[in-house]
Scaffold this motif. Structure first.
Motif, PDB file in Angstrom:
ATOM      1  N   ALA A  44      -4.973   2.457   9.573  1.00  0.00           N
ATOM      2  CA  ALA A  44      -3.777   1.635   9.752  1.00  0.00           C
ATOM      3  C   ALA A  44      -2.563   2.546   9.787  1.00  0.00           C
ATOM      4  O   ALA A  44      -2.310   3.285   8.834  1.00  0.00           O
ATOM      5  N   ILE A  46       1.554   3.009  10.167  1.00  0.00           N
ATOM      6  CA  ILE A  46       2.887   2.408  10.075  1.00  0.00           C
ATOM      7  C   ILE A  46       3.838   3.296  10.861  1.00  0.00           C
ATOM      8  O   ILE A  46       4.037   4.462  10.525  1.00  0.00           O
ATOM      9  N   TYR A  69      -2.244  -1.116  13.710  1.00  0.00           N
ATOM     10  CA  TYR A  69      -0.891  -0.613  13.975  1.00  0.00           C
ATOM     11  C   TYR A  69       0.153  -1.616  13.518  1.00  0.00           C
ATOM     12  O   TYR A  69      -0.014  -2.829  13.653  1.00  0.00           O
ATOM     13  N   SER A  70       1.252  -1.101  12.961  1.00  0.00           N
ATOM     14  CA  SER A  70       2.404  -1.935  12.629  1.00  0.00           C
ATOM     15  C   SER A  70       3.674  -1.124  12.831  1.00  0.00           C
ATOM     16  O   SER A  70       3.787   0.011  12.355  1.00  0.00           O
ATOM     17  N   LEU A  84       4.203  -2.805   3.490  1.00  0.00           N
ATOM     18  CA  LEU A  84       3.328  -2.444   4.607  1.00  0.00           C
ATOM     19  C   LEU A  84       2.187  -1.530   4.160  1.00  0.00           C
ATOM     20  O   LEU A  84       1.068  -1.639   4.663  1.00  0.00           O
ATOM     21  N   GLU A  87      -0.278  -3.826   2.564  1.00  0.00           N
ATOM     22  CA  GLU A  87      -0.963  -4.621   3.587  1.00  0.00           C
ATOM     23  C   GLU A  87      -1.964  -3.760   4.360  1.00  0.00           C
ATOM     24  O   GLU A  87      -3.083  -4.193   4.655  1.00  0.00           O
ATOM     25  N   GLY A  88      -1.561  -2.526   4.673  1.00  0.00           N
ATOM     26  CA  GLY A  88      -2.458  -1.626   5.383  1.00  0.00           C
ATOM     27  C   GLY A  88      -3.676  -1.266   4.551  1.00  0.00           C
ATOM     28  O   GLY A  88      -4.797  -1.225   5.057  1.00  0.00           O
ATOM     29  N   VAL A  98      -4.446   4.863   5.412  1.00  0.00           N
ATOM     30  CA  VAL A  98      -3.125   4.388   5.827  1.00  0.00           C
ATOM     31  C   VAL A  98      -2.277   5.601   6.167  1.00  0.00           C
ATOM     32  O   VAL A  98      -2.180   6.546   5.377  1.00  0.00           O
TER      33      VAL A  98
END
Length: 304
Positions: A44, A46, A69-70, A84, A87-88, A98
């Motif tokens: 994941a 960020i 992806y964010s 984030l 969350e990741g 992450v």
């Protein structure tokens, strides 16, 4: 008994990659993460870099796949970073990675620690000294939150040329280049177990290391991640490894627990979706009340 014979335990990666723009921090982080997981779906990322990391998705020429992806847009506040990362970590699981790309925005960009310090200093009865006290606590809480994530973590940090005033042979003070330094609070990189500095030619060298990388000097490939995974997993399993640390509330700092029939995971998911950060039940209720009040007054609460 306070002391016992030490044993080396399995560990999570806590790595920082530093370098100038174009050095290869993002791709290097992705390669290491893939080497560790062997699964692009367990990565994941960020992205604070105006969605540049999208360019690295599913590239045949680079050997990359489809990772999670964010995009993190301003404000780059500690709460939004913490939410984030949490969350990741939940999305990739304990064996996932992450990537925070980049951690520099949390320091010197809109909503970051320096921005927070200036806003505190401008308040009545405050000054630069007291403002640094509050801003420093936010910085420490942010770093600790990232380091306590229940997964592997890689952060990238931009580098800039560091200067210092030194006396020349004529007895006058003049600025002199001292080398590259990460754009973050002084010594933040040393909170991590491994720090790789990536040069413009993409060669990475270790400036801090607790593993086997003290003599490393090469372009990063997934093989480095595989080697790191072997080293990290070579210790014994910790006694409490089956019980991951609880997620803490971004507002009050207490562990988030279930409330009635609502699980802690559900409370976290709802608060992140609604307010952009992980909150306990009580703080989520308070945030809801504040949001309603602001909405009635026509004021945004800054949640994304």
């Amino acid at each position: 008994m306070a002391f016992e014979k030490v044993t080396r335990q399995r560990a999570k990666l806590r790595m920082a990659l530093t370098g100038v723009s174009g050095a290869g921090k993002t791709l290097g982080a992705l390669y290491i993460a893939y080497g560790i997981t062997n699964d692009w779906g367990k990565i994941a990322l960020i992205d604070t870099e105006h969605e540049r990391a999208r360019f690295y998705a599913s590239r045949d020429d680079l050997g990359t796949g489809e990772f999670l992806y964010s995009s993190l847009t301003p404000p780059y506040s500690p709460d939004r970073y913490k939410a984030l990362v949490a969350e990741g970590a939940a999305a990739v699981g304990p064996d996932g990675v992450v990537i925070v790309d980049s951690f520099s925005h949390a320091w010197n960009n809109e909503g970051g620690i320096l921005d927070l310090k200036e806003k505190v200093a401008a308040q009545k009865g405050k000054n630069d000294y007291t403002a640094w006290n509050e801003a420093g606590k936010e910085q420490n809480a942010l770093v600790n939150s990232i380091l306590s994530a229940d997964c592997h973590v890689i952060v990238t940090m931009r580098s800039k040329m560091e200067y210092a005033l030194v006396e020349n042979d004529r007895g006058k003070m003049e600025p002199r280049k001292m080398g590259l330094a990460p754009i973050q609070r002084d010594n933040t990189e040393y909170e991590f177990d491994i720090v790789l500095d990536i040069a413009r030619n993409h060669i990475a060298t270790a400036s801090k290391d607790v593993t086997f990388l003290d003599r490393f000097g090469a372009i990063i490939t997934p093989e480095l991640g595989r080697d790191l995974a072997k080293w990290l997993n070579s210790g014994v399993i910790a006694k409490n490894a089956t019980t991951p640390p609880p997620t803490v509330c971004a507002d009050c700092g207490k562990a988030i627990a279930a409330h009635g029939k609502t699980s802690a995971e559900r409370i976290i998911q709802r608060s992140v979706n609604a307010y952009g950060r992980a909150l306990c039940y009580e703080c989520a209720c308070e945030a809801g009340k504040k949001a309603k009040t602001n909405a009635a007054a026509g004021v945004s609460d800054g949640a994304h």
